[in-house]
Motif scaffolding. Structure first.
Motif, short mmCIF file in Angstrom:
data_model
loop_
_atom_site.label_atom_id
_atom_site.label_comp_id
_atom_site.label_asym_id
_atom_site.label_seq_id
_atom_site.Cartn_x
_atom_site.Cartn_y
_atom_site.Cartn_z
N THR A 180 0.96 -1.43 -0.12
CA THR A 180 0.52 0.01 -0.27
C THR A 180 0.95 1.85 0.13
OG1 THR A 180 -1.23 -1.38 0.83
CG2 THR A 180 -1.58 1.55 1.25
N GLN A 181 0.81 2.07 -0.83
CA GLN A 181 0.89 3.45 -0.72
C GLN A 181 -0.03 4.55 0.07
OE1 GLN A 181 4.02 3.73 -1.77
NE2 GLN A 181 4.22 1.90 -2.63
N PHE A 182 0.26 5.11 0.76
CA PHE A 182 -0.02 5.95 1.78
C PHE A 182 0.13 7.60 1.38
CE2 PHE A 182 -0.21 1.89 4.33
CZ PHE A 182 -1.11 2.18 5.14
N VAL A 183 0.03 8.26 1.06
CA VAL A 183 -0.52 9.44 1.14
C VAL A 183 -0.53 10.83 2.16
CG1 VAL A 183 -0.87 11.31 -0.56
CG2 VAL A 183 0.00 9.63 -2.05
N LEU A 184 -0.34 10.88 2.84
CA LEU A 184 -0.34 11.57 3.77
C LEU A 184 -1.04 13.22 4.08
CD1 LEU A 184 1.24 9.62 5.75
CD2 LEU A 184 -0.83 8.81 5.94
N ARG A 242 3.16 11.49 -10.22
CA ARG A 242 4.60 11.47 -10.62
C ARG A 242 5.34 10.62 -9.67
NH1 ARG A 242 4.54 16.26 -8.69
NH2 ARG A 242 4.82 15.81 -6.59
N HIS A 243 5.13 9.75 -9.06
CA HIS A 243 5.50 8.34 -8.45
C HIS A 243 5.17 7.12 -8.86
CE1 HIS A 243 8.55 10.98 -5.69
NE2 HIS A 243 7.28 11.41 -5.26
N ASP A 244 3.88 7.23 -9.55
CA ASP A 244 2.93 6.70 -10.38
C ASP A 244 2.44 5.32 -9.51
OD1 ASP A 244 2.20 4.78 -12.21
OD2 ASP A 244 3.17 3.86 -12.69
N LEU A 245 2.22 5.96 -8.27
CA LEU A 245 0.94 4.92 -7.21
C LEU A 245 0.23 4.62 -7.50
CD1 LEU A 245 2.20 7.78 -4.43
CD2 LEU A 245 3.63 6.74 -4.89
N ARG A 246 0.17 2.65 -6.79
CA ARG A 246 -0.47 2.03 -7.16
C ARG A 246 -0.94 1.58 -5.74
NH1 ARG A 246 -3.01 2.83 -12.82
NH2 ARG A 246 -0.45 3.55 -13.85
N ASP A 247 -2.43 1.32 -5.42
CA ASP A 247 -3.00 0.80 -4.02
C ASP A 247 -2.54 1.74 -3.06
OD1 ASP A 247 -4.18 -1.19 -2.89
OD2 ASP A 247 -2.71 -1.85 -2.32
N VAL A 248 -3.40 2.79 -3.78
CA VAL A 248 -3.49 4.26 -2.85
C VAL A 248 -3.96 4.36 -1.56
CG1 VAL A 248 -3.25 6.40 -2.75
CG2 VAL A 248 -1.91 5.71 -4.47
#
Length: 232
Positions: free
Chosen positions: A2-6, A62-68
């Motif tokens: 998981t990628q947490f964006v806080l 920018r970071h091509d985040l998935r499963d955010v």
């Protein structure tokens, strides 16, 4: 993973998550604490609300985040809610931490609990910025004196344009998979708009017996709730 964006609320920057981030990383997940334009180390950058939405979307792109898992605290629930619908299938879940939620065509100011005029006047009197709270304003929120000092010393004026600009939503917010964290020392019940959203089958309510700034008062408990949200 998981990628947490806080994203922390008014007056705060990415530093507000310093005690939560290591706990999420130890559990094996990516973390992206974000400072919004015009705040903390980004002071001096002109920022409306849509600037803040783009700050969040831009970090993910920018970071091509998935499963955010997109996390918004307080004011930041408004830009986070808009960003959540714009990133499509990159979103796993959105978590609102004792936050405001966006309503299409309405602003943070228009929904201010003491009335729009009072907040508008306070912003105008401070050169177009919302002045940070004082230490006394944090009383009764489950914070130690040391934690209050840390918050107050790190806070910066919040750009008023981001509070006055209306939200833009393409579809009902209740369609998003969401967890709403209600901090009970800041009021026992969710606001009316949040209560309506919680009737959606996609939304879940979690309560914390602490105040409005749980990343400071209860970072371990908050991290556990975020990890649980990632597993839903």
């Amino acid at each position: 993973m998981t990628q947490f964006v806080l994203v922390a609320g008014a007056w705060l920057g990415s530093w507000a998550w310093d005690e939560v981030v290591p706990l999420l990383r130890t559990a094996g997940h990516g973390t992206h604490p974000l400072t919004l334009s015009g705040l903390a180390e980004k002071q001096g950058v002109s920022a409306g609300q849509q600037t803040h939405v783009q700050d969040i979307v831009g970090e993910i792109e920018r970071h091509d985040l998935r499963d955010v898992v997109l996390v918004g605290h307080s004011y930041s629930g408004i830009p986070v809610g808009q960003a959540a619908e714009r990133i499509g299938d990159q979103l796993a879940r959105v978590v609102f931490v004792d936050s405001n939620v966006p309503t299409d065509g309405e602003s943070f100011v228009s929904a201010w609990w003491e009335g729009p005029a009072k907040l508008e006047a306070a912003i105008a009197a401070n050169g177009g910025f919302w002045a940070p709270l004082t230490a006394a304003d944090y009383a009764g929120q489950g914070l130690t004196d040391e934690q209050i000092t840390r918050i107050v010393s790190g806070s910066t004026p919040h750009p008023g344009a981001s509070l006055a600009e209306p939200a833009v939503l393409a579809r009902p917010l209740g369609e998003l998979p969401a967890t709403y964290i209600k901090c009970l020392l800041d009021g026992a019940e969710p606001s009316e708009d949040v209560a309506r959203l919680l009737t959606s089958k996609n939304w879940r309510l979690v309560e914390m017996d602490t105040g409005h700034w749980p990343m400071f008062s209860r970072p371990g408990e908050l991290a556990r709730i975020l990890l649980d949200a990632a597993d839903e």
